[in-house]
Write a protein that holds these residues in place. Sequence first.
Motif, PDB file in Angstrom:
ATOM      1  N   LYS A 101      20.229   1.466   0.466  1.00  0.00           N
ATOM      2  CA  LYS A 101      19.452   0.234   0.313  1.00  0.00           C
ATOM      3  C   LYS A 101      17.975   0.600   0.249  1.00  0.00           C
ATOM      4  O   LYS A 101      17.538   1.543   0.904  1.00  0.00           O
ATOM      5  N   TYR A 102      17.230  -0.175  -0.533  1.00  0.00           N
ATOM      6  CA  TYR A 102      15.842   0.174  -0.816  1.00  0.00           C
ATOM      7  C   TYR A 102      14.936  -1.034  -0.658  1.00  0.00           C
ATOM      8  O   TYR A 102      15.340  -2.185  -0.861  1.00  0.00           O
ATOM      9  N   ARG A 112       0.388 -10.175   8.716  1.00  0.00           N
ATOM     10  CA  ARG A 112      -0.026 -10.042  10.116  1.00  0.00           C
ATOM     11  C   ARG A 112      -0.162  -8.600  10.579  1.00  0.00           C
ATOM     12  O   ARG A 112      -0.545  -8.353  11.732  1.00  0.00           O
ATOM     13  N   HIS A 113       0.132  -7.655   9.696  1.00  0.00           N
ATOM     14  CA  HIS A 113       0.114  -6.255  10.107  1.00  0.00           C
ATOM     15  C   HIS A 113      -0.367  -5.382   8.947  1.00  0.00           C
ATOM     16  O   HIS A 113      -0.568  -5.847   7.832  1.00  0.00           O
ATOM     17  N   SER A 114      -0.490  -4.092   9.222  1.00  0.00           N
ATOM     18  CA  SER A 114      -0.879  -3.141   8.196  1.00  0.00           C
ATOM     19  C   SER A 114       0.315  -2.765   7.331  1.00  0.00           C
ATOM     20  O   SER A 114       1.479  -3.022   7.686  1.00  0.00           O
ATOM     21  N   LYS A 115       0.026  -2.143   6.224  1.00  0.00           N
ATOM     22  CA  LYS A 115       1.088  -1.655   5.343  1.00  0.00           C
ATOM     23  C   LYS A 115       1.951  -0.620   6.071  1.00  0.00           C
ATOM     24  O   LYS A 115       3.186  -0.635   5.950  1.00  0.00           O
ATOM     25  N   LEU A 116       1.324   0.266   6.818  1.00  0.00           N
ATOM     26  CA  LEU A 116       2.071   1.278   7.561  1.00  0.00           C
ATOM     27  C   LEU A 116       2.979   0.651   8.612  1.00  0.00           C
ATOM     28  O   LEU A 116       4.101   1.108   8.837  1.00  0.00           O
ATOM     29  N   SER A 125       9.869   5.154   4.175  1.00  0.00           N
ATOM     30  CA  SER A 125       9.060   6.366   4.328  1.00  0.00           C
ATOM     31  C   SER A 125       7.839   6.421   3.411  1.00  0.00           C
ATOM     32  O   SER A 125       6.836   7.035   3.751  1.00  0.00           O
ATOM     33  N   LYS A 126       7.916   5.779   2.240  1.00  0.00           N
ATOM     34  CA  LYS A 126       6.816   5.834   1.283  1.00  0.00           C
ATOM     35  C   LYS A 126       6.594   4.455   0.666  1.00  0.00           C
ATOM     36  O   LYS A 126       7.545   3.715   0.446  1.00  0.00           O
ATOM     37  N   PRO A 127       5.330   4.103   0.342  1.00  0.00           N
ATOM     38  CA  PRO A 127       5.074   2.793  -0.267  1.00  0.00           C
ATOM     39  C   PRO A 127       5.497   2.720  -1.730  1.00  0.00           C
ATOM     40  O   PRO A 127       5.771   1.643  -2.251  1.00  0.00           O
ATOM     41  N   TYR A 128       5.513   3.859  -2.411  1.00  0.00           N
ATOM     42  CA  TYR A 128       6.040   3.941  -3.780  1.00  0.00           C
ATOM     43  C   TYR A 128       6.818   5.237  -3.901  1.00  0.00           C
ATOM     44  O   TYR A 128       6.480   6.243  -3.268  1.00  0.00           O
ATOM     45  N   TYR A 129       7.871   5.215  -4.712  1.00  0.00           N
ATOM     46  CA  TYR A 129       8.782   6.358  -4.749  1.00  0.00           C
ATOM     47  C   TYR A 129       9.753   6.182  -5.912  1.00  0.00           C
ATOM     48  O   TYR A 129       9.762   5.140  -6.594  1.00  0.00           O
ATOM     49  N   SER A 130      10.583   7.178  -6.139  1.00  0.00           N
ATOM     50  CA  SER A 130      11.637   7.081  -7.138  1.00  0.00           C
ATOM     51  C   SER A 130      12.912   7.686  -6.577  1.00  0.00           C
ATOM     52  O   SER A 130      12.880   8.453  -5.608  1.00  0.00           O
ATOM     53  N   PHE A 131      14.024   7.326  -7.172  1.00  0.00           N
ATOM     54  CA  PHE A 131      15.310   7.873  -6.759  1.00  0.00           C
ATOM     55  C   PHE A 131      16.279   7.824  -7.935  1.00  0.00           C
ATOM     56  O   PHE A 131      16.094   7.038  -8.877  1.00  0.00           O
ATOM     57  N   ASP A 132      17.284   8.666  -7.883  1.00  0.00           N
ATOM     58  CA  ASP A 132      18.352   8.662  -8.875  1.00  0.00           C
ATOM     59  C   ASP A 132      19.618   8.111  -8.236  1.00  0.00           C
ATOM     60  O   ASP A 132      19.891   8.360  -7.048  1.00  0.00           O
ATOM     61  N   ASP A 142       4.043   0.045  -5.774  1.00  0.00           N
ATOM     62  CA  ASP A 142       3.329  -0.710  -4.750  1.00  0.00           C
ATOM     63  C   ASP A 142       2.040  -1.254  -5.353  1.00  0.00           C
ATOM     64  O   ASP A 142       1.086  -0.511  -5.593  1.00  0.00           O
ATOM     65  N   ALA A 143       2.015  -2.560  -5.602  1.00  0.00           N
ATOM     66  CA  ALA A 143       0.830  -3.187  -6.202  1.00  0.00           C
ATOM     67  C   ALA A 143      -0.002  -3.932  -5.169  1.00  0.00           C
ATOM     68  O   ALA A 143      -0.766  -4.844  -5.516  1.00  0.00           O
ATOM     69  N   ASN A 144       0.097  -3.538  -3.916  1.00  0.00           N
ATOM     70  CA  ASN A 144      -0.578  -4.249  -2.839  1.00  0.00           C
ATOM     71  C   ASN A 144      -1.904  -3.576  -2.481  1.00  0.00           C
ATOM     72  O   ASN A 144      -2.080  -3.019  -1.385  1.00  0.00           O
ATOM     73  N   PHE A 145      -2.829  -3.654  -3.439  1.00  0.00           N
ATOM     74  CA  PHE A 145      -4.161  -3.086  -3.264  1.00  0.00           C
ATOM     75  C   PHE A 145      -5.223  -4.079  -3.716  1.00  0.00           C
ATOM     76  O   PHE A 145      -5.053  -4.774  -4.725  1.00  0.00           O
ATOM     77  N   LEU A 146      -6.323  -4.111  -2.967  1.00  0.00           N
ATOM     78  CA  LEU A 146      -7.553  -4.734  -3.427  1.00  0.00           C
ATOM     79  C   LEU A 146      -8.342  -3.697  -4.210  1.00  0.00           C
ATOM     80  O   LEU A 146      -8.190  -2.493  -3.985  1.00  0.00           O
ATOM     81  N   TYR A 147      -9.183  -4.162  -5.129  1.00  0.00           N
ATOM     82  CA  TYR A 147     -10.110  -3.260  -5.822  1.00  0.00           C
ATOM     83  C   TYR A 147     -11.495  -3.878  -5.733  1.00  0.00           C
ATOM     84  O   TYR A 147     -11.806  -4.871  -6.382  1.00  0.00           O
ATOM     85  N   GLN A 148     -12.326  -3.288  -4.868  1.00  0.00           N
ATOM     86  CA  GLN A 148     -13.676  -3.800  -4.642  1.00  0.00           C
ATOM     87  C   GLN A 148     -14.668  -2.640  -4.593  1.00  0.00           C
ATOM     88  O   GLN A 148     -14.391  -1.599  -3.973  1.00  0.00           O
ATOM     89  N   ASP A 149     -15.789  -2.818  -5.242  1.00  0.00           N
ATOM     90  CA  ASP A 149     -16.860  -1.810  -5.231  1.00  0.00           C
ATOM     91  C   ASP A 149     -16.347  -0.428  -5.623  1.00  0.00           C
ATOM     92  O   ASP A 149     -16.741   0.603  -5.046  1.00  0.00           O
TER      93      ASP A 149
END
Length: 335
Positions: A101-102, A112-116, A125-132, A142-149
């Motif tokens: 399961k993934y 309410r918490h951090s990504k970690l 174990s990882k925010p983005y990854y691949s598997f066969d 993982d598209a959960n990023f702000l982009y500022q400055d």
Amino acid sequence: MNRRNFVAQLGFGSMATMIPTTVLSFSPKSSTIISPKILRFGIVADVHKDLMPDADERLEKFIHEAKNKELDFIIQLGDFCMADKKNSKFLEIWEAYKSPKYHVLGNHDMDRHSKLRAMDFWKMSKPYYSFDSLDFHFIVLDANFLYQDGKFIDYDNSNFYVDDKYRTYINEEQIEWFKSDLDQTKLQTVVFSHQSLWHYQWGVKNRLSLQKILEANSEKVICCMNGHNHIDFHHHQNGIDYIEINSMSYQWMEDKYRNANRFAEELYKEYKWLPNLAPYKDPLYAFAEVDPQGVMKIEGVKSKWMTPSPYDLGMPKPVYGSEYSAEISDYELKF
């Protein structure tokens, strides 16, 4: 390259009436067809444990159905549950499925918490990854990023509730990894993300970078799947198919369409945003099967709105590409 075409639609499934099925096709690379074994997996998106009073029952239905099928894995596409101790029993329902399961991270999983912290709670174990799996490749983004400055910032404790122009990005390091991973695999590939890699309004802001990589590898990309938008939709663009997986639970309503008559009165005191949710009567999820001979089928659950529906309350039909419905369509993709 015009390798796929929208052909016809036909409904099927345990709750189906005559509803859309998308059929698309192109000629496969024979070198990628390794064995005749069909791969099967289950998909669920946007359960929203922290907003839905019956989220446990909804997830239990999906896990029960998954256990009764011969699946190779299941995957949830984000906005699953926050990393609160009170959600442990909900997570136990997911963990009761003993085969692979993934997880995909959703924006609200960091409310309410951090990504970690979210990853640790899910044992991810990882925010983005691949598997066969069998003879197919799967990529989780993982598209959960702000982009500022000029900096990419992880979502953390609701920091994404800012001007929309700053949120929903994929960081450059991940994009480079994605390109390398997709370039290197020789297997037909499905790409999972929480936020859409195509949607003009609610998609990843720097999606053009991802789309160029996808289109350069279009011969081995079966499709991209996402949640987040709580819609049931298919979009074809430059040789790539994008499948929107509807929420398991509900559609969000503006305040003028709020309603507090669908659940018991005490639940509206416990769940602050419940009046803004237009729930589906039955939990929505889908099961996919991928045949190495070049066919992928997706069978989705079809339900109805809990009454009153948003349309009963006067909500106008949204524009094309943003329609609300209480179902997940069936699809047949030829690759």
